[in-house]
Design an enzyme around this catalytic site. Structure first.
Site, PDB file in Angstrom:
ATOM      1  N   GLY A  62      -7.372   0.221   4.085  1.00 47.59           N
ATOM      2  CA  GLY A  62      -6.483  -0.908   3.819  1.00 47.59           C
ATOM      3  C   GLY A  62      -7.210  -2.239   3.891  1.00 47.59           C
ATOM      4  O   GLY A  62      -6.918  -3.163   3.119  1.00 47.59           O
ATOM      5  N   ASP A  63      -8.165  -2.341   4.810  1.00 52.51           N
ATOM      6  CA  ASP A  63      -8.942  -3.575   4.926  1.00 52.51           C
ATOM      7  C   ASP A  63      -9.840  -3.767   3.707  1.00 52.51           C
ATOM      8  O   ASP A  63     -10.056  -4.895   3.253  1.00 52.51           O
ATOM      9  CB  ASP A  63      -9.773  -3.538   6.203  1.00 52.51           C
ATOM     10  CG  ASP A  63      -8.914  -3.325   7.439  1.00 52.51           C
ATOM     11  OD1 ASP A  63      -7.776  -3.809   7.449  1.00 52.51           O
ATOM     12  OD2 ASP A  63      -9.387  -2.654   8.380  1.00 52.51           O
ATOM     13  N   GLY A  82      -0.509   4.302   0.207  1.00 52.49           N
ATOM     14  CA  GLY A  82      -1.376   5.372   0.679  1.00 52.49           C
ATOM     15  C   GLY A  82      -2.179   5.964  -0.468  1.00 52.49           C
ATOM     16  O   GLY A  82      -2.793   5.238  -1.261  1.00 52.49           O
ATOM     17  N   GLY A 128      -1.976   4.546  -4.173  1.00 53.56           N
ATOM     18  CA  GLY A 128      -2.490   3.261  -4.613  1.00 53.56           C
ATOM     19  C   GLY A 128      -1.694   2.071  -4.130  1.00 53.56           C
ATOM     20  O   GLY A 128      -1.189   2.047  -3.005  1.00 53.56           O
ATOM     21  N   SER A 181       0.840  -1.193   0.000  1.00 56.76           N
ATOM     22  CA  SER A 181       0.000   0.000   0.000  1.00 56.76           C
ATOM     23  C   SER A 181       0.879   1.247   0.000  1.00 56.76           C
ATOM     24  O   SER A 181       1.756   1.400   0.848  1.00 56.76           O
ATOM     25  CB  SER A 181      -0.906   0.004   1.232  1.00 56.76           C
ATOM     26  OG  SER A 181      -1.594   1.230   1.316  1.00 56.76           O
TER      27      SER A 181
END
Length: 306
Positions: free
Chosen positions: A248-249, A219, A222, A217
Protein backbone atom coordinates in the site's frame (compact mmCIF):
# COMPACT_ATOMS: atom_id res chain seq x y z
CA UNK A 1 11.43 17.86 -3.05
CA UNK A 2 8.62 15.53 -1.92
CA UNK A 3 7.97 15.50 1.83
CA UNK A 4 6.74 12.40 3.67
CA UNK A 5 5.39 12.59 7.22
CA UNK A 6 5.45 9.56 9.53
CA UNK A 7 4.37 10.69 12.98
CA UNK A 8 4.61 7.09 14.25
CA UNK A 9 7.89 5.90 12.76
CA UNK A 10 8.98 2.32 13.41
CA UNK A 11 11.76 -0.19 13.24
CA UNK A 12 10.30 -2.81 10.90
CA UNK A 13 11.56 -6.29 11.79
CA UNK A 14 10.71 -9.23 9.52
CA UNK A 15 11.18 -12.84 10.64
CA UNK A 16 11.19 -15.60 8.04
CA UNK A 17 9.96 -18.97 9.39
CA UNK A 18 9.35 -22.26 7.52
CA UNK A 19 5.83 -22.53 8.95
CA UNK A 20 3.96 -20.41 11.50
CA UNK A 21 2.10 -22.52 14.06
CA UNK A 22 0.13 -21.29 17.12
CA UNK A 23 1.44 -22.31 20.57
CA UNK A 24 4.76 -23.47 19.06
CA UNK A 25 8.42 -22.44 19.26
CA UNK A 26 9.85 -21.34 15.91
CA UNK A 27 13.34 -21.29 14.46
CA UNK A 28 13.80 -18.09 12.46
CA UNK A 29 15.59 -18.66 9.17
CA UNK A 30 16.28 -14.98 8.38
CA UNK A 31 15.83 -11.56 9.98
CA UNK A 32 15.70 -8.18 8.25
CA UNK A 33 15.42 -4.69 9.76
CA UNK A 34 14.33 -1.51 7.98
CA UNK A 35 13.56 2.05 8.96
CA UNK A 36 9.79 2.01 8.68
CA UNK A 37 6.38 3.40 9.29
CA UNK A 38 4.16 4.13 6.31
CA UNK A 39 5.67 7.46 5.29
CA UNK A 40 9.24 6.15 5.62
CA UNK A 41 8.27 3.24 3.35
CA UNK A 42 6.86 5.75 0.87
CA UNK A 43 10.11 7.72 1.03
CA UNK A 44 12.18 4.61 0.18
CA UNK A 45 10.10 4.01 -2.95
CA UNK A 46 10.15 7.66 -4.01
CA UNK A 47 13.94 7.65 -3.74
CA UNK A 48 14.09 4.47 -5.83
CA UNK A 49 12.06 6.37 -8.45
CA UNK A 50 14.78 9.08 -8.43
CA UNK A 51 12.75 11.73 -6.61
CA UNK A 52 14.32 14.03 -4.04
CA UNK A 53 12.57 13.10 -0.81
CA UNK A 54 12.69 14.31 2.79
CA UNK A 55 11.25 12.22 5.61
CA UNK A 56 9.98 13.80 8.81
CA UNK A 57 8.08 12.66 11.89
CA UNK A 58 9.28 11.59 15.34
CA UNK A 59 12.16 9.34 16.40
CA UNK A 60 13.35 8.70 19.95
CA UNK A 61 15.12 6.34 22.34
CA UNK A 62 17.39 3.43 21.42
CA UNK A 63 15.03 2.16 18.71
CA UNK A 64 14.82 5.65 17.22
CA UNK A 65 18.61 5.74 17.02
CA UNK A 66 18.59 2.45 15.10
CA UNK A 67 15.92 3.83 12.74
CA UNK A 68 17.97 6.96 12.04
CA UNK A 69 21.09 4.88 11.50
CA UNK A 70 19.29 2.74 8.94
CA UNK A 71 17.77 5.81 7.30
CA UNK A 72 21.26 7.30 6.93
CA UNK A 73 22.14 4.30 4.77
CA UNK A 74 19.06 4.78 2.56
CA UNK A 75 20.22 6.44 -0.68
CA UNK A 76 18.24 9.53 -1.63
CA UNK A 77 16.24 9.97 1.61
CA UNK A 78 16.98 13.07 3.72
CA UNK A 79 16.45 12.53 7.46
CA UNK A 80 14.41 15.41 8.93
CA UNK A 81 12.98 13.46 11.87
CA UNK A 82 12.26 15.33 15.10
CA UNK A 83 13.66 13.88 18.36
CA UNK A 84 11.20 12.78 21.05
CA UNK A 85 11.75 11.52 24.60
CA UNK A 86 9.87 8.25 24.15
CA UNK A 87 11.16 5.12 22.45
CA UNK A 88 10.21 4.63 18.79
CA UNK A 89 8.01 1.59 18.26
CA UNK A 90 8.84 -1.69 16.55
CA UNK A 91 6.69 -3.63 14.13
CA UNK A 92 7.29 -7.35 13.76
CA UNK A 93 6.23 -9.24 10.63
CA UNK A 94 6.41 -13.04 10.67
CA UNK A 95 6.55 -14.39 7.11
CA UNK A 96 5.33 -17.98 6.76
CA UNK A 97 7.24 -19.64 3.90
CA UNK A 98 4.80 -22.56 3.67
CA UNK A 99 1.65 -20.47 3.13
CA UNK A 100 3.16 -17.25 1.81
CA UNK A 101 1.17 -15.33 4.44
CA UNK A 102 2.52 -12.71 6.83
CA UNK A 103 1.41 -12.04 10.42
CA UNK A 104 2.00 -8.50 11.71
CA UNK A 105 2.49 -7.16 15.26
CA UNK A 106 2.45 -3.36 15.66
CA UNK A 107 3.44 -1.55 18.86
CA UNK A 108 1.50 1.65 19.72
CA UNK A 109 4.42 4.09 19.65
CA UNK A 110 5.92 6.61 22.11
CA UNK A 111 3.98 9.20 24.07
CA UNK A 112 4.48 12.60 22.39
CA UNK A 113 4.41 15.59 24.74
CA UNK A 114 2.69 18.89 23.96
CA UNK A 115 6.08 20.59 23.67
CA UNK A 116 7.33 17.96 21.21
CA UNK A 117 4.19 18.34 19.10
CA UNK A 118 4.66 22.13 19.01
CA UNK A 119 8.28 21.71 17.89
CA UNK A 120 7.19 19.34 15.16
CA UNK A 121 4.55 21.77 13.84
CA UNK A 122 7.11 24.57 13.50
CA UNK A 123 9.52 22.17 11.77
CA UNK A 124 6.82 20.93 9.39
CA UNK A 125 5.80 24.44 8.38
CA UNK A 126 9.42 25.18 7.44
CA UNK A 127 9.73 21.98 5.41
CA UNK A 128 6.42 22.20 3.58
CA UNK A 129 7.30 25.56 2.03
CA UNK A 130 10.01 23.83 -0.01
CA UNK A 131 7.93 20.78 -1.01
CA UNK A 132 6.27 19.91 -4.32
CA UNK A 133 3.91 17.46 -2.63
CA UNK A 134 3.33 15.97 0.82
CA UNK A 135 2.36 12.48 2.01
CA UNK A 136 0.78 12.24 5.48
CA UNK A 137 0.87 8.58 6.42
CA UNK A 138 0.00 6.12 9.14
CA UNK A 139 -1.22 6.04 12.70
CA UNK A 140 -0.91 8.75 15.33
CA UNK A 141 1.34 8.03 18.31
CA UNK A 142 -0.11 8.57 21.80
CA UNK A 143 -0.28 12.23 22.77
CA UNK A 144 -0.71 13.61 19.25
CA UNK A 145 -4.13 15.28 18.80
CA UNK A 146 -6.64 13.26 16.80
CA UNK A 147 -7.08 16.24 14.48
CA UNK A 148 -3.36 16.37 13.72
CA UNK A 149 -3.66 15.43 10.06
CA UNK A 150 -6.40 17.98 9.46
CA UNK A 151 -4.06 20.65 10.81
CA UNK A 152 -1.17 19.44 8.63
CA UNK A 153 -3.39 19.30 5.52
CA UNK A 154 -4.55 22.89 6.08
CA UNK A 155 -0.97 24.08 6.60
CA UNK A 156 0.16 22.48 3.32
CA UNK A 157 -2.85 23.84 1.43
CA UNK A 158 -2.08 27.34 2.74
CA UNK A 159 1.39 26.94 1.23
CA UNK A 160 -0.11 25.78 -2.08
CA UNK A 161 1.27 22.24 -1.74
CA UNK A 162 -0.90 19.20 -2.65
CA UNK A 163 -1.36 16.55 0.04
CA UNK A 164 -1.99 12.80 -0.06
CA UNK A 165 -3.48 11.48 3.20
CA UNK A 166 -3.18 7.79 4.07
CA UNK A 167 -4.55 7.03 7.53
CA UNK A 168 -7.65 5.54 9.15
CA UNK A 169 -10.37 5.98 11.77
CA UNK A 170 -11.06 9.35 13.35
CA UNK A 171 -7.77 10.77 12.05
CA UNK A 172 -9.01 10.10 8.50
CA UNK A 173 -12.50 11.40 9.25
CA UNK A 174 -11.14 14.73 10.46
CA UNK A 175 -8.37 14.88 7.89
CA UNK A 176 -10.66 14.44 4.87
CA UNK A 177 -12.72 17.45 5.97
CA UNK A 178 -9.59 19.60 5.52
CA UNK A 179 -9.78 18.83 1.76
CA UNK A 180 -6.56 16.95 0.90
CA UNK A 181 -5.76 16.44 -2.77
CA UNK A 182 -5.96 12.63 -2.45
CA UNK A 183 -6.92 10.13 0.23
CA UNK A 184 -5.99 6.45 -0.14
CA UNK A 185 -8.01 4.22 2.20
CA UNK A 186 -8.35 0.47 1.84
CA UNK A 187 -11.82 -1.04 1.58
CA UNK A 188 -12.17 -1.52 5.35
CA UNK A 189 -11.02 2.03 6.15
CA UNK A 190 -13.37 3.40 3.49
CA UNK A 191 -16.32 1.48 4.97
CA UNK A 192 -15.49 2.88 8.41
CA UNK A 193 -15.43 6.40 6.97
CA UNK A 194 -18.63 6.23 4.94
CA UNK A 195 -20.68 3.39 6.47
CA UNK A 196 -20.93 1.67 3.07
CA UNK A 197 -19.27 -1.64 2.18
CA UNK A 198 -19.80 -1.13 -1.56
CA UNK A 199 -16.52 0.46 -2.69
CA UNK A 200 -17.87 2.42 -5.67
CA UNK A 201 -20.56 4.50 -3.92
CA UNK A 202 -18.36 4.69 -0.81
CA UNK A 203 -15.50 6.16 -2.84
CA UNK A 204 -17.82 8.80 -4.27
CA UNK A 205 -19.25 9.53 -0.82
CA UNK A 206 -15.72 10.07 0.53
CA UNK A 207 -15.18 12.70 -2.16
CA UNK A 208 -18.27 14.54 -1.01
CA UNK A 209 -16.80 14.64 2.48
CA UNK A 210 -13.94 16.83 1.26
CA UNK A 211 -11.22 14.94 -0.62
CA UNK A 212 -10.55 16.13 -4.16
CA UNK A 213 -9.83 12.54 -5.18
CA UNK A 214 -10.32 9.17 -3.45
CA UNK A 215 -8.21 6.16 -4.42
CA UNK A 216 -9.37 2.98 -2.71
CA UNK A 217 -7.18 -0.09 -2.41
CA UNK A 218 -9.05 -3.28 -3.38
CA UNK A 219 -6.20 -5.59 -2.38
CA UNK A 220 -5.35 -8.06 -5.16
CA UNK A 221 -7.97 -6.40 -7.42
CA UNK A 222 -6.01 -3.15 -7.64
CA UNK A 223 -7.23 0.42 -7.14
CA UNK A 224 -10.53 2.26 -7.59
CA UNK A 225 -10.37 6.02 -8.12
CA UNK A 226 -13.05 8.70 -8.00
CA UNK A 227 -11.82 12.15 -9.06
CA UNK A 228 -13.11 15.42 -10.49
CA UNK A 229 -11.82 14.24 -13.91
CA UNK A 230 -13.62 10.88 -13.83
CA UNK A 231 -13.45 7.43 -12.30
CA UNK A 232 -11.21 4.45 -13.06
CA UNK A 233 -10.30 1.00 -11.85
CA UNK A 234 -6.74 -0.24 -12.33
CA UNK A 235 -5.81 -3.89 -11.80
CA UNK A 236 -2.65 -5.99 -12.07
CA UNK A 237 -2.52 -8.46 -14.97
CA UNK A 238 -3.04 -11.44 -12.68
CA UNK A 239 -3.69 -12.26 -9.03
CA UNK A 240 -0.40 -12.32 -7.15
CA UNK A 241 0.76 -14.16 -4.05
CA UNK A 242 3.59 -12.97 -1.85
CA UNK A 243 4.29 -10.61 1.05
CA UNK A 244 1.89 -7.64 0.97
CA UNK A 245 3.85 -5.69 3.62
CA UNK A 246 4.52 -2.23 2.20
CA UNK A 247 2.44 -2.75 -0.95
CA UNK A 248 0.00 0.00 0.00
CA UNK A 249 2.87 2.37 0.73
CA UNK A 250 4.33 1.64 -2.72
CA UNK A 251 0.96 2.56 -4.20
CA UNK A 252 1.05 5.87 -2.30
CA UNK A 253 4.54 6.55 -3.65
CA UNK A 254 3.31 5.83 -7.17
CA UNK A 255 0.36 8.20 -6.83
CA UNK A 256 2.39 10.96 -5.21
CA UNK A 257 5.33 10.78 -7.63
CA UNK A 258 2.98 10.84 -10.62
CA UNK A 259 1.10 13.79 -9.09
CA UNK A 260 4.38 15.69 -8.65
CA UNK A 261 5.29 14.91 -12.28
CA UNK A 262 1.94 16.15 -13.58
CA UNK A 263 0.83 12.80 -15.05
CA UNK A 264 -2.84 12.12 -15.77
CA UNK A 265 -4.99 9.81 -13.66
CA UNK A 266 -4.67 6.65 -15.78
CA UNK A 267 -0.87 6.98 -15.64
CA UNK A 268 -0.94 7.65 -11.89
CA UNK A 269 -3.02 4.54 -11.27
CA UNK A 270 -0.90 2.42 -13.61
CA UNK A 271 2.26 3.38 -11.75
CA UNK A 272 0.66 2.85 -8.34
CA UNK A 273 -0.72 -0.62 -9.16
CA UNK A 274 2.53 -1.77 -10.78
CA UNK A 275 4.63 -0.62 -7.83
CA UNK A 276 2.25 -2.24 -5.36
CA UNK A 277 2.27 -5.54 -7.26
CA UNK A 278 6.07 -5.51 -7.60
CA UNK A 279 6.34 -5.01 -3.84
CA UNK A 280 4.12 -8.04 -3.17
CA UNK A 281 6.42 -10.16 -5.36
CA UNK A 282 9.68 -8.94 -3.77
CA UNK A 283 11.48 -11.26 -1.33
CA UNK A 284 12.15 -8.38 1.13
CA UNK A 285 9.15 -6.60 2.65
CA UNK A 286 8.67 -3.08 1.30
CA UNK A 287 11.16 -3.45 -1.56
CA UNK A 288 10.61 -3.94 -5.29
CA UNK A 289 12.57 -5.09 -8.33
CA UNK A 290 12.72 -2.34 -11.02
CA UNK A 291 12.60 -4.91 -13.82
CA UNK A 292 9.51 -6.59 -12.38
CA UNK A 293 7.92 -3.16 -11.91
CA UNK A 294 8.48 -2.23 -15.57
CA UNK A 295 7.06 -5.55 -16.73
CA UNK A 296 3.96 -5.11 -14.59
CA UNK A 297 3.52 -1.45 -15.55
CA UNK A 298 3.15 -2.44 -19.20
CA UNK A 299 0.49 -5.03 -18.28
CA UNK A 300 -1.71 -3.08 -15.82
CA UNK A 301 -5.35 -2.88 -16.97
CA UNK A 302 -7.09 0.49 -16.50
CA UNK A 303 -10.86 0.73 -17.02
CA UNK A 304 -12.52 4.15 -17.26
CA UNK A 305 -16.01 5.16 -16.21
CA UNK A 306 -16.57 2.53 -13.52
Amino acid sequence: MILTVTLNTALDVTYQVPRLLPHASHRVSAVTERAGGKGINVAHVLAALSHEVTATGFAGGPVGSVVRGLLARSPGVVDALVPCSGNTRRTVAVADAASGDTTQFNEPGPLITAAEWSRFLAHYEDLVRGARAVALCGSLPPGVPVGAYALLVRSARAAGVPVLLDTSGEALRRGVAARPEIIKPNAVELAELTGSRDPLPATRDARRRGAHAVVTSLGPDGLLAATAEGSWQAAPPRRLSGNPTGAGDSAVAGLLSALAEGLDWPERLTRAVALSAATVLAPTAGAFDPGVYEELRRAVRVTAGV
